[in-house]
Design an enzyme around this catalytic site. Structure first.
Site, PDB file in Angstrom:
ATOM      1  N   GLY A   8       0.832  -1.200   0.000  1.00 20.30           N
ATOM      2  CA  GLY A   8       0.000   0.000   0.000  1.00 20.30           C
ATOM      3  C   GLY A   8       0.867   1.250   0.000  1.00 20.30           C
ATOM      4  N   ALA A   9       1.996   1.170  -0.708  1.00 23.37           N
ATOM      5  CA  ALA A   9       3.000   2.238  -0.632  1.00 23.37           C
ATOM      6  C   ALA A   9       2.821   3.324  -1.683  1.00 23.37           C
ATOM      7  CB  ALA A   9       4.401   1.641  -0.763  1.00 23.37           C
ATOM      8  N   GLY A  12      -0.926   7.723   0.603  1.00 23.37           N
ATOM      9  CA  GLY A  12      -1.243   7.808   2.021  1.00 23.37           C
ATOM     10  C   GLY A  12      -0.102   7.468   2.957  1.00 23.37           C
ATOM     11  N   GLY A  14       1.416   4.670   3.544  1.00 29.63           N
ATOM     12  CA  GLY A  14       2.478   3.866   2.943  1.00 29.63           C
ATOM     13  C   GLY A  14       3.484   4.711   2.201  1.00 29.63           C
ATOM     14  N   TYR A 155     -14.480  -3.563   7.611  1.00 33.91           N
ATOM     15  CA  TYR A 155     -13.134  -3.016   7.778  1.00 33.91           C
ATOM     16  C   TYR A 155     -12.633  -3.243   9.205  1.00 33.91           C
ATOM     17  CZ  TYR A 155      -9.266   0.316   7.534  1.00 33.91           C
ATOM     18  OH  TYR A 155      -8.026   0.906   7.561  1.00 33.91           O
TER      19      TYR A 155
END
Length: 174
Positions: A8-9, A12, A14, A155
């Site tokens: 998830g880089a 955000g 990440g 979630y």
């Protein structure tokens, strides 16, 4: 210098983590779903990158094979995640929020476990307050969120599952 893998880089938390750690001289490898965004950040940071869509477990398996080529992995930061507005199943047959937030990082960690243990790596799960706010009334018999689906609850359950998995990793290998 540590080898740090961040999922998830491309955006955000990440991306911010990748920028900061690279600035500290760490060897950071980026993992993202968006080829354009991940490649752009990798170019700015002069970092290697890998593309994987966590809603496809075949992508996660391929990613694990790619990451296993690193001589060592000092940190695996499982940061990728998402909230789905509507309940949907992946091509693998799992509810998408559950798969992206928990099953995919679980699978990636398990597939890399020998390398992680050999490297005495740290495994980090990005978990916010969602597990406490929305992870209540967790039903182990409804992991696919078939009953009473809501984006926040799915979630929250995923983040609670991350916590439980991380605690078990620590118990077994910490």
């Amino acid at each position: 210098m540590q080898t740090i893998i961040i999922t998830g880089a491309s955006d955000g938390v990440g991306a911010a983590s990748a920028r900061q750690l690279t600035g500290l001289g760490e060897h950071v490898a980026l993992v993202g779903r968006s080829r354009a965004k991940t490649a752009a950040l990798a170019k700015r940071l002069s970092a290697p990158y890998h593309i994987a869509d966590f809603s496809r477990l075949a992508d996660v398996r391929r990613l694990a094979r790619e990451l296993a080529r690193y001589a060592r992995i000092d940190v695996l930061a499982n940061n990728a995640g998402a909230i789905m507005d509507e309940r949907a199943l992946t091509v693998d047959g799992f509810e998408k929020t559950f798969q992206v937030n928990h099953l995919a990082p679980f699978l990636l960690t398990r597939l890399l476990l020998d390398r992680l243990v050999d490297s005495r790596a740290k495994v980090i799960q990005t978990v916010g307050v969602a597990a406490n706010c929305f992870g209540r009334n967790f039903d182990v018999d409804d992991l696919n969120n078939e009953r009473n689906y809501s984006p926040q609850t799915a979630y929250g359950f995923g983040k609670l599952e991350n916590i439980l998995f991380t605690r078990e990793l620590h118990r077994r290998h910490g």
